[in-house]
Design an enzyme around this catalytic site. Structure first.
Site, PDB file in Angstrom:
ATOM      1  N   ASN A  17       0.859  -1.190   0.000  1.00 35.89           N
ATOM      2  CA  ASN A  17       0.000   0.000   0.000  1.00 35.89           C
ATOM      3  C   ASN A  17       0.893   1.236   0.000  1.00 35.89           C
ATOM      4  O   ASN A  17       1.699   1.419   0.920  1.00 35.89           O
ATOM      5  CB  ASN A  17      -0.899  -0.036   1.245  1.00 35.89           C
ATOM      6  CG  ASN A  17      -1.860   1.132   1.315  1.00 35.89           C
ATOM      7  OD1 ASN A  17      -1.470   2.263   1.078  1.00 35.89           O
ATOM      8  ND2 ASN A  17      -3.108   0.852   1.642  1.00 35.89           N
ATOM      9  N   HIS A  20       1.141   6.188   1.866  1.00 42.71           N
ATOM     10  CA  HIS A  20       1.930   7.152   2.638  1.00 42.71           C
ATOM     11  C   HIS A  20       3.159   7.664   1.917  1.00 42.71           C
ATOM     12  O   HIS A  20       3.841   8.561   2.406  1.00 42.71           O
ATOM     13  CB  HIS A  20       2.190   6.597   4.035  1.00 42.71           C
ATOM     14  CG  HIS A  20       0.887   6.347   4.736  1.00 42.71           C
ATOM     15  ND1 HIS A  20       0.015   7.387   5.039  1.00 42.71           N
ATOM     16  CD2 HIS A  20       0.254   5.216   5.076  1.00 42.71           C
ATOM     17  CE1 HIS A  20      -1.086   6.876   5.576  1.00 42.71           C
ATOM     18  NE2 HIS A  20      -0.978   5.568   5.591  1.00 42.71           N
ATOM     19  N   HIS A  53      -5.479   3.670  -1.557  1.00 46.40           N
ATOM     20  CA  HIS A  53      -6.762   3.987  -0.936  1.00 46.40           C
ATOM     21  C   HIS A  53      -7.172   5.396  -1.355  1.00 46.40           C
ATOM     22  O   HIS A  53      -6.640   6.372  -0.841  1.00 46.40           O
ATOM     23  CB  HIS A  53      -6.622   3.879   0.578  1.00 46.40           C
ATOM     24  CG  HIS A  53      -7.915   4.066   1.311  1.00 46.40           C
ATOM     25  ND1 HIS A  53      -7.991   3.998   2.688  1.00 46.40           N
ATOM     26  CD2 HIS A  53      -9.177   4.302   0.891  1.00 46.40           C
ATOM     27  CE1 HIS A  53      -9.239   4.194   3.057  1.00 46.40           C
ATOM     28  NE2 HIS A  53      -9.979   4.379   1.993  1.00 46.40           N
ATOM     29  N   ARG A  55      -9.262   8.018  -0.774  1.00 46.95           N
ATOM     30  CA  ARG A  55     -10.219   8.423   0.244  1.00 46.95           C
ATOM     31  C   ARG A  55     -11.093   9.562  -0.258  1.00 46.95           C
ATOM     32  O   ARG A  55     -10.666  10.360  -1.106  1.00 46.95           O
ATOM     33  CB  ARG A  55      -9.473   8.886   1.508  1.00 46.95           C
ATOM     34  CG  ARG A  55      -8.943   7.743   2.352  1.00 46.95           C
ATOM     35  CD  ARG A  55      -8.219   8.264   3.582  1.00 46.95           C
ATOM     36  NE  ARG A  55      -7.965   7.179   4.552  1.00 46.95           N
ATOM     37  CZ  ARG A  55      -8.802   6.838   5.516  1.00 46.95           C
ATOM     38  NH1 ARG A  55      -9.969   7.475   5.648  1.00 46.95           N
ATOM     39  NH2 ARG A  55      -8.510   5.853   6.344  1.00 46.95           N
ATOM     40  N   ARG A  59      -6.857  12.796   1.235  1.00 39.69           N
ATOM     41  CA  ARG A  59      -5.762  13.245   2.095  1.00 39.69           C
ATOM     42  C   ARG A  59      -4.404  12.780   1.599  1.00 39.69           C
ATOM     43  O   ARG A  59      -3.388  13.352   1.909  1.00 39.69           O
ATOM     44  CB  ARG A  59      -5.978  12.775   3.532  1.00 39.69           C
ATOM     45  CG  ARG A  59      -5.894  11.288   3.691  1.00 39.69           C
ATOM     46  CD  ARG A  59      -6.126  10.853   5.140  1.00 39.69           C
ATOM     47  NE  ARG A  59      -7.520  11.037   5.570  1.00 39.69           N
ATOM     48  CZ  ARG A  59      -8.002  10.581   6.734  1.00 39.69           C
ATOM     49  NH1 ARG A  59      -7.194   9.939   7.566  1.00 39.69           N
ATOM     50  NH2 ARG A  59      -9.251  10.763   7.072  1.00 39.69           N
ATOM     51  N   GLU A  80      -8.522   0.584  -3.009  1.00 40.87           N
ATOM     52  CA  GLU A  80      -9.367   0.595  -1.813  1.00 40.87           C
ATOM     53  C   GLU A  80     -10.281   1.801  -1.889  1.00 40.87           C
ATOM     54  O   GLU A  80      -9.831   2.904  -2.225  1.00 40.87           O
ATOM     55  CB  GLU A  80      -8.510   0.688  -0.550  1.00 40.87           C
ATOM     56  CG  GLU A  80      -7.834  -0.609  -0.204  1.00 40.87           C
ATOM     57  CD  GLU A  80      -7.120  -0.526   1.107  1.00 40.87           C
ATOM     58  OE1 GLU A  80      -6.828   0.590   1.562  1.00 40.87           O
ATOM     59  OE2 GLU A  80      -6.816  -1.581   1.677  1.00 40.87           O
ATOM     60  N   THR A 111      -8.116   3.663   8.883  1.00 40.94           N
ATOM     61  CA  THR A 111      -9.309   2.827   8.887  1.00 40.94           C
ATOM     62  C   THR A 111      -9.533   2.229  10.268  1.00 40.94           C
ATOM     63  O   THR A 111      -8.591   1.695  10.871  1.00 40.94           O
ATOM     64  CB  THR A 111      -9.164   1.691   7.848  1.00 40.94           C
ATOM     65  OG1 THR A 111      -8.984   2.300   6.575  1.00 40.94           O
ATOM     66  CG2 THR A 111     -10.403   0.810   7.821  1.00 40.94           C
ATOM     67  N   GLU A 161     -10.949  -9.264   2.842  1.00 41.14           N
ATOM     68  CA  GLU A 161      -9.681  -8.929   3.496  1.00 41.14           C
ATOM     69  C   GLU A 161      -9.984  -8.770   4.970  1.00 41.14           C
ATOM     70  O   GLU A 161     -10.796  -7.908   5.357  1.00 41.14           O
ATOM     71  CB  GLU A 161      -9.048  -7.658   2.934  1.00 41.14           C
ATOM     72  CG  GLU A 161      -7.725  -7.336   3.640  1.00 41.14           C
ATOM     73  CD  GLU A 161      -6.911  -6.250   2.980  1.00 41.14           C
ATOM     74  OE1 GLU A 161      -6.950  -6.129   1.743  1.00 41.14           O
ATOM     75  OE2 GLU A 161      -6.221  -5.504   3.710  1.00 41.14           O
ATOM     76  N   HIS A 201      -3.718  -4.477   7.639  1.00 44.74           N
ATOM     77  CA  HIS A 201      -3.825  -3.297   8.520  1.00 44.74           C
ATOM     78  C   HIS A 201      -2.926  -3.451   9.742  1.00 44.74           C
ATOM     79  O   HIS A 201      -3.087  -4.379  10.542  1.00 44.74           O
ATOM     80  CB  HIS A 201      -5.247  -2.982   8.977  1.00 44.74           C
ATOM     81  CG  HIS A 201      -5.310  -1.586   9.534  1.00 44.74           C
ATOM     82  ND1 HIS A 201      -5.630  -0.476   8.782  1.00 44.74           N
ATOM     83  CD2 HIS A 201      -5.026  -1.132  10.770  1.00 44.74           C
ATOM     84  CE1 HIS A 201      -5.547   0.598   9.538  1.00 44.74           C
ATOM     85  NE2 HIS A 201      -5.187   0.233  10.763  1.00 44.74           N
TER      86      HIS A 201
HETATM   87  C1  DXP Z   1      -8.171  -0.493   4.824  1.00 45.55           C
HETATM   88  C2  DXP Z   1      -6.878  -0.318   5.503  1.00 45.55           C
HETATM   89  O1  DXP Z   1      -6.656  -0.796   6.574  1.00 45.55           O
HETATM   90  C3  DXP Z   1      -5.806   0.434   4.842  1.00 45.55           C
HETATM   91  O2  DXP Z   1      -5.527  -0.184   3.658  1.00 45.55           O
HETATM   92  C4  DXP Z   1      -6.198   1.864   4.598  1.00 45.55           C
HETATM   93  O3  DXP Z   1      -5.561   2.343   3.444  1.00 45.55           O
HETATM   94  C5  DXP Z   1      -5.789   2.676   5.792  1.00 45.55           C
HETATM   95  O4  DXP Z   1      -6.031   4.014   5.501  1.00 45.55           O
HETATM   96  P1  DXP Z   1      -4.777   5.010   5.475  1.00 45.55           P
HETATM   97  O5  DXP Z   1      -3.812   4.462   4.464  1.00 45.55           O
HETATM   98  O6  DXP Z   1      -5.409   6.307   5.092  1.00 45.55           O
HETATM   99  O7  DXP Z   1      -4.197   4.961   6.850  1.00 45.55           O
HETATM  100  N1  LIG Z   2      -5.725  -3.033   3.701  1.00 41.83           N
HETATM  101  C1  LIG Z   2      -4.528  -2.864   4.490  1.00 41.83           C
HETATM  102  C2  LIG Z   2      -3.531  -2.034   3.736  1.00 41.83           C
HETATM  103  O1  LIG Z   2      -3.636  -1.862   2.533  1.00 41.83           O
HETATM  104  C3  LIG Z   2      -2.390  -1.456   4.448  1.00 41.83           C
HETATM  105  O2  LIG Z   2      -2.705  -1.150   5.786  1.00 41.83           O
HETATM  106  P1  LIG Z   2      -1.488  -0.542   6.650  1.00 41.83           P
HETATM  107  O3  LIG Z   2      -0.356  -1.527   6.547  1.00 41.83           O
HETATM  108  O4  LIG Z   2      -1.135   0.773   6.032  1.00 41.83           O
HETATM  109  O5  LIG Z   2      -2.035  -0.430   8.050  1.00 41.83           O
END
Ligand code: DXP
Ligand SMILES: NCC(=O)COP(=O)(O)O
Length: 254
Positions: A17, A20, A53, A55, A59, A80, A111, A161, A201
């Site tokens: 993911n 960030h 993600h 959103r 953000r 996402e 999340t 998931e 997560h």
């Molecule tokens: C669904 C989940 O747990 C994450 O994949 C999500 O992307 C968290 O959101 P942030 O990345 O905005 O923290």
């Molecule tokens: N769905 C979980 C994800 O994509 C990443 O979550 P995190 O490792 O950033 O908490």
């Protein structure tokens, strides 16, 4: 089980993911760091797919990131998104390989709970039908809760998931163990429904092992901790470290 059917460490996929990476970019509104470059580096280092993600409050990940990644052709994208008409239209327009429906509120730092499928079965079923109709794989991001697993099956989900946040945030070993047992039971229940099981997560190299040892889980989506590690060792090395931790744990499977 003979060697050909034994679960292989490579059976467990890693979705990175890159939200960030975008957080760092959005902090100053610059064009760098590039989310697309990060995605390609993560894939080159061994990630199987890239999660972003989008959103509602934008953000971090922006619409243009989704458009560019989905158009790239060389990155498997897991989008996402909230279960809203806006996000479904964006998914249908960009056709990522995968989508993951997640709950969302503007006030949340990240999340929090999983998607409430049981409380909105028809709405979830309608969203699944629209996205499946476009050939998109759709996962439901849900808590390790029997009722939500059964509701996901009833809604026609082919993937879930499991939200590992409560496990990752557990403040003591006993609580972590109890959350892990919930995840194991939920993964088995989903697999018994014929649903492919992912998890994510709050995972990092020190807590991923117990999740990677759950044979019915075939994909982990990991972001925040991996990107944080990349600040010190680089993205490629952070991905390689995560893959190594996952594969070491997977070898513990019988
Ligand atoms: C669904 C989940 O747990 C994450 O994949 C999500 O992307 C968290 O959101 P942030 O990345 O905005 O923290
Ligand atoms: N769905 C979980 C994800 O994509 C990443 O979550 P995190 O490792 O950033 O908490």
């Amino acid at each position: 089980m003979n060697a050909s059917t034994a679960i292989q460490p490579s059976d467990l996929r890693l979705g990175v993911n890159v939200d960030h990476v975008a957080t760092l970019r959005q902090a100053r509104g610059t064009s760098y760091p590039s989310v697309v470059d990060a995605a390609r580096q993560a894939i080159a280092a061994g990630a199987d797919s890239i999660t972003v993600h989008l959103r509602e409050d934008r953000r971090h990940i922006q619409d243009a990131d989704v458009e560019t990644l989905c158009a790239s052709g060389d990155v498997a994208v897991n989008l996402e998104m909230a279960l809203t008409d806006e996000m479904i239209d964006i998914a249908l327009a960009n056709k990522p390989r995968d989508c993951c429906l997640v709950p969302e509120s503007r006030e949340e730092l990240t999340t929090e709970g999983g998607l409430d499928v049981a409380g909105q079965l028809e709405r979830v079923r309608d969203g699944l039908d629209k996205l499946h109709g476009a050939g998109i794989n759709v996962a439901l991001f849900i808590d390790p809760d029997e009722a939500q697993i059964d509701a996901a099956a009833e809604a026609g989900a082919r993937f879930i998931e499991i939200h590992t946040g409560a496990y990752a945030d557990a403040t003591d070993e006993g609580a972590a163990e109890r959350e892990l047992e919930r995840i194991v039971a939920a993964a088995k229940r989903a697999a018994d429904h014929g649903i492919e099981v992912h998890a994510g997560h709050g995972l990092h190299v020190d807590n991923v092992g117990a999740i990677a040892e759950i044979g019915s889980i075939v994909e982990l989506n990991i972001g925040h901790a991996l990107i944080a590690r990349a600040v010190f060792v680089g993205l490629g090395e952070a991905v390689r470290e995560m893959r190594a931790a996952m594969e070491t744990a997977r070898r513990n499977l019988h």
